[in-house]
Scaffold this active site. Structure first.
Site, PDB file in Angstrom:
ATOM      1  N   GLY A 276      22.374   8.444  33.188  1.00 19.68           N
ATOM      2  CA  GLY A 276      20.947   8.126  33.268  1.00 19.68           C
ATOM      3  C   GLY A 276      20.652   6.773  32.663  1.00 19.68           C
TER       4      GLY A 276
ATOM      5  N   PRO B  12      19.179   3.819  30.208  1.00 12.92           N
ATOM      6  CA  PRO B  12      19.280   3.732  28.747  1.00 12.92           C
ATOM      7  C   PRO B  12      18.035   4.340  28.087  1.00 12.92           C
ATOM      8  CG  PRO B  12      19.603   1.578  29.777  1.00 12.92           C
ATOM      9  CD  PRO B  12      19.187   2.508  30.856  1.00 12.92           C
ATOM     10  N   GLY B  13      18.271   5.042  26.979  1.00 16.17           N
ATOM     11  CA  GLY B  13      17.161   5.534  26.164  1.00 16.17           C
ATOM     12  C   GLY B  13      16.375   6.687  26.762  1.00 16.17           C
ATOM     13  N   VAL B  14      17.016   7.515  27.606  1.00 20.93           N
ATOM     14  CA  VAL B  14      16.283   8.677  28.129  1.00 20.93           C
ATOM     15  C   VAL B  14      16.642   9.949  27.363  1.00 20.93           C
ATOM     16  CG1 VAL B  14      15.908   7.784  30.466  1.00 20.93           C
ATOM     17  CG2 VAL B  14      18.009   9.033  29.962  1.00 20.93           C
TER      18      VAL B  14
ATOM     19  N   SER C 238      22.125  10.920  24.128  1.00 16.73           N
ATOM     20  CA  SER C 238      22.733  11.231  22.824  1.00 16.73           C
ATOM     21  C   SER C 238      21.930  12.310  22.118  1.00 16.73           C
ATOM     22  CB  SER C 238      22.753  10.015  21.909  1.00 16.73           C
ATOM     23  OG  SER C 238      22.963   8.867  22.624  1.00 16.73           O
TER      24      SER C 238
ATOM     25  N   SER D  46       9.193  -6.619  50.698  1.00 17.79           N
ATOM     26  CA  SER D  46       7.754  -6.418  50.515  1.00 17.79           C
ATOM     27  C   SER D  46       6.921  -7.546  51.124  1.00 17.79           C
ATOM     28  CB  SER D  46       7.428  -6.247  49.032  1.00 17.79           C
ATOM     29  OG  SER D  46       7.598  -7.461  48.364  1.00 17.79           O
TER      30      SER D  46
ATOM     31  N   LYS E 142       1.999  -6.469  40.943  1.00 14.27           N
ATOM     32  CA  LYS E 142       1.559  -7.339  42.047  1.00 14.27           C
ATOM     33  C   LYS E 142       0.031  -7.428  42.089  1.00 14.27           C
ATOM     34  CE  LYS E 142       5.679  -6.737  44.831  1.00 14.27           C
ATOM     35  NZ  LYS E 142       6.340  -5.989  45.893  1.00 14.27           N
TER      36      LYS E 142
HETATM   37  N1  LIG Z   1      13.955  12.826  26.025  1.00 11.51           N
HETATM   38  C1  LIG Z   1      13.599  12.334  24.839  1.00 11.51           C
HETATM   39  N2  LIG Z   1      12.783  13.024  24.026  1.00 11.51           N
HETATM   40  C2  LIG Z   1      12.387  12.534  22.844  1.00 11.51           C
HETATM   41  N3  LIG Z   1      12.768  11.335  22.375  1.00 11.51           N
HETATM   42  C3  LIG Z   1      13.572  10.590  23.132  1.00 11.51           C
HETATM   43  C4  LIG Z   1      14.041  11.058  24.398  1.00 11.51           C
HETATM   44  N4  LIG Z   1      14.819  10.113  24.942  1.00 11.51           N
HETATM   45  C5  LIG Z   1      14.870   9.110  24.062  1.00 11.51           C
HETATM   46  N5  LIG Z   1      14.131   9.383  22.978  1.00 11.51           N
HETATM   47  C6  LIG Z   1      13.937   8.482  21.839  1.00 11.51           C
HETATM   48  O1  LIG Z   1      14.799   7.365  22.053  1.00 11.51           O
HETATM   49  C7  LIG Z   1      15.851   7.330  21.071  1.00 11.51           C
HETATM   50  C8  LIG Z   1      17.155   6.987  21.723  1.00 11.51           C
HETATM   51  O2  LIG Z   1      17.563   8.041  22.576  1.00 11.51           O
HETATM   52  P1  LIG Z   1      19.086   8.280  22.935  1.00 11.51           P
HETATM   53  O3  LIG Z   1      19.970   7.496  22.028  1.00 11.51           O
HETATM   54  O4  LIG Z   1      19.317   9.731  23.037  1.00 11.51           O
HETATM   55  O5  LIG Z   1      19.149   7.622  24.370  1.00 11.51           O
HETATM   56  P2  LIG Z   1      20.421   7.478  25.313  1.00 11.51           P
HETATM   57  O6  LIG Z   1      20.000   7.982  26.650  1.00 11.51           O
HETATM   58  O7  LIG Z   1      21.603   8.104  24.701  1.00 11.51           O
HETATM   59  O8  LIG Z   1      20.550   5.902  25.359  1.00 11.51           O
HETATM   60  P3  LIG Z   1      21.856   4.991  25.642  1.00 11.51           P
HETATM   61  O9  LIG Z   1      22.257   5.203  27.065  1.00 11.51           O
HETATM   62  O10 LIG Z   1      21.345   3.608  25.423  1.00 11.51           O
HETATM   63  O11 LIG Z   1      22.894   5.412  24.656  1.00 11.51           O
HETATM   64  C9  LIG Z   1      15.824   8.702  20.447  1.00 11.51           C
HETATM   65  O12 LIG Z   1      16.264   8.636  19.128  1.00 11.51           O
HETATM   66  C10 LIG Z   1      14.370   9.088  20.531  1.00 11.51           C
HETATM   67  O13 LIG Z   1      13.628   8.443  19.508  1.00 11.51           O
END
Ligand SMILES: Nc1ncnc2c1ncn2[C@@H]1O[C@H](COP(=O)(O)OP(=O)(O)OP(=O)(O)O)[C@@H](O)[C@H]1O
Length: 635
Positions: free
Chosen positions: A47, A49-51, A54, A546, A589
């Site tokens: 997925g 990044p940051g979803v 972890s 587009s 846009k």
């Molecule tokens: N689904 C979620 N629910 C709540 N908080 C989230 C969620 N996803 C991300 N976060 C917030 O973003 C931070 C980083 O999330 P995480 O490290 O799990 O992302 P990741 O998908 O593993 O990213 P990467 O691919 O960069 O390693 C979490 O500590 C939290 O604060």
């Protein structure tokens, strides 16, 4: 907006302490990972990044630690007396107790001091003799030479006594301390071990270098230099490997072997180190493998490894903008405040966070799940809200009596702070580059909105950079009579853009030839027309489809010589039947058309659900090319 009423987030309940309850919008993934891990299946999470990849693994590990039956164990390393370069590593069930380790009994002899005493007596007798019988003029030289000899003797005896004391009875080489087994690892509850894919040593273990040759009496014996890898520490638990994109092929092979054999030896990783000659027996490592990465990273994995991953789970990057999900976003805000020790938000600031979540999702009826990005925006808004303190630091930088503000006081994060972070784009490099580009370039740009109608001139819309900012592009079409009919594209680099313009050109010619347009008819010999299409002042890479509708209209205008109104900008793709199709980045846009001062913006009707803010400009949704023609041609 939310199902609860509040003035500030301070009034909202505290977040749950359980990590699993804190994961937002990934319920299905959480359920699958939980069941997969409970049933000892390997998983890969993919997925954006940051979803929360972890976070999900950590949350699942936390829960399972409490409910899964786990047999504690510890790992020891012993010397192999037959071959010291092949130390033995054992996994032993139960909890480690010091006395459990057997120290091999060795026949140790204490150092012999007899020779030392003999030397001392000899030295005394010799000095007596020298004082009595040697003539006075040789006395000094004789004493010096004799003391030197005695000193050397004494030194050799003392040294051999020291070395002797560190030697064991075992071939007179190892002391008991050298042979003592060492505990490498103790595991009392189900382990969840995290390692980055690129960190080979951390993942697979290593044998440390010994600068003294790695052999007693001076060096450290091999079994004391072993470092367990994450792969071994995860025995009977979970091994979580992230950043799979960076995983070297060699590591993939080792992981594959470990998954198959459930054991893997450790050897020194650095060929220049004395550890390189050491290799242990295969060490048990029966773990559940969870890996994570971005969608494209999966292609970096070898097929046999990927085959052994049972569950391949793709995490969502957006959720529907429903009341339930807005409440979840509110829960996320409260969590971030608590976890990052932020100031509280006003109600309006929370509404602004929802708006930003819509923008990041690219649609009014969606909310982003790239929550790390949103968390970063919250943190920056918090810092802006604390800006008074920064002002004070700046103002008092040279002053002696500067005192930093203590405590968080009553600082609140307001809507304006969230908006400022979002609009300045300080959370995204691409957005800032785009903002700076537009700022610097705008004054040179020849865009004259709401000018008098013009033949073959139309304003299209584009988005600069991923998650960047919208911009207006002037498209100019000119037709030449020529013996070599062709369509030439200027300043257009992307393949999709090139194809879409070929489509626009073909469609416009077809419509003219069929006389099916709601426009004054004109007989044109299309067999001798050379069409030039320029995306004026467009220097960055343009791709996407587009601008198809815009180009098609500009070609029609140029061929039929009917002027186009100049009070609108347009975005929309076309199919060969003249249907207007949805495009991306609609909000950016519309924002760009507004920024340049256009009165109207024409967009595909199917994009209307994405429009977040419709004020400040007339938004005209269209379904077909026929619908656009009366709106844009000056007849
Ligand atoms: N689904 C979620 N629910 C709540 N908080 C989230 C969620 N996803 C991300 N976060 C917030 O973003 C931070 C980083 O999330 P995480 O490290 O799990 O992302 P990741 O998908 O593993 O990213 P990467 O691919 O960069 O390693 C979490 O500590 C939290 O604060």
């Amino acid at each position: 907006m939310f199902s609860v009423k509040f003035k500030t987030t301070e009034e909202l309940p505290e977040p749950s302490p359980r990590l699993i309850d804190q994961v937002i919008g990934q319920d299905e993934a959480v359920r699958i990972v939980l069941s997969a891990v409970k049933n000892k299946r390997n998983v890969i999470l993919l997925g954006d990044p940051g979803v929360g990849k972890s976070m999900i693994v950590k949350a699942v590990g936390e829960i399972l630690q409490d409910i899964v039956d786990f047999k504690p164990y510890y790992v020891i390393a012993k010397p192999n007396l037959k071959n010291m370069e092949r130390p033995i590593v054992e996994v032993i069930d139960g909890e480690y107790k010091e006395e459990k380790i057997e120290i091999p009994k060795v026949d140790f002899k204490s150092p012999n001091t007899f020779y030392l005493i003999l030397v001392m007596i000899a030295a005394i007798l010799l000095s007596e003799y020298l004082l009595r019988f040697v003539p006075e003029k040789y006395l000094l030289a004789a004493i010096s030479i004799t003391s030197l000899i005695v000193l050397i003797f004494g030194f050799v005896i003392i040294l051999s006594a020291i070395i002797g004391s560190s030697r064991s009875g075992m071939g007179n080489t190892y002391s008991p301390a050298d042979l003592k087994p060492v505990v490498l690892y103790e595991c009392k509850k189900m382990p969840l071990v995290r390692a980055s894919a690129y960190n080979v040593t951390r993942l697979l273990g290593d044998v440390k270098h010994c600068p003294l040759g790695g052999r007693p009496p001076l060096g450290t014996p091999p079994h004391k230099r072993i470092i367990l890898g994450a792969i071994h520490e995860a025995h009977r638990g979970i091994l979580y490997v992230d950043e799979i994109k960076t995983m070297p092929l060699e590591v993939q092979d080792y992981i594959l072997t470990a998954l198959q054999d459930k054991k893997l030896p450790i050897s020194g990783r650095n060929p220049n180190s004395s550890g390189a000659t050491v290799e242990t027996n295969p060490i048990p490592c029966d773990f559940i493998l969870i890996m994570s990465g971005n969608m494209d990273d999966v292609y970096n994995l070898r097929a046999p490894l990927l085959d052994r991953i049972d569950y391949k789970i793709v995490l969502r990057n957006k959720m529907d903008n429903t009341l339930e999900n807005r409440n979840k976003l509110l829960q996320f805000i409260v969590q971030e405040i608590k976890n990052n020790n932020l100031n509280h938000l006003t109600y309006e600031a929370c509404c602004e966070v929802v708006r930003v979540a819509q923008h990041l999702a690219g649609s009014k009826d969606k909310l982003t799940l790239r929550l790390r990005l949103l968390a970063n925006i919250l943190k920056m808004a918090n810092d802006l809200a604390m800006g008074k303190e920064i002002e004070e630091i700046l103002g008092n930088f040279d002053g002696k009596d500067y005192k930093p503000l203590t405590g968080k006081g009553k600082v609140l994060i307001e809507a304006k702070h969230i908006r400022e972070v979002f609009e300045r784009g300080i959370y995204s490099m691409e957005k800032q580059v785009a903002i700076n580009y537009i700022k610097n370039f705008k004054r040179y740009k020849l865009i004259t909105p709401n000018d008098s109608p013009k033949i073959g001139v139309i304003y299209g819309l584009a988005v600069l950079g991923e998650g960047g900012i919208g911009d207006v592009t002037k498209i100019i079409v000119q037709i030449l009579d020529s013996k070599n009919p062709a369509t030439h594209l200027l300043n257009i680099s992307g393949d999709i853009a090139k194809h879409s313009i070929t489509l626009a050109s073909a469609l416009s010619k077809k419509l003219i030839a069929n006389h099916k347009l709601p426009l004054p008819k004109k007989d044109i010999d299309l067999t001798n027309k050379e069409i030039y299409i320029q995306f004026s002042q467009s220097y960055s890479k343009i791709d996407g489809d587009s601008a198809t509708a815009a180009v098609c209209l500009a070609i029609l205008s140029a061929l039929l010589e009917i002027p186009l109104k100049q009070d609108f900008a347009i975005t929309g793709s076309l199919d060969l039947s003249g249907n207007v199709l949805a495009v991306g980045g609609i909000n950016e846009k519309i924002e760009a058309a507004k920024r340049y001062g256009f009165k109207r913006v024409i967009i595909p009707e199917s994009n209307m659900i994405d429009v977040i803010e419709g004020e400040g400009i007339e938004i005209i949704p269209v379904k077909t090319l026929d619908e656009i023609i009366p709106l844009v041609f000056e007849m």
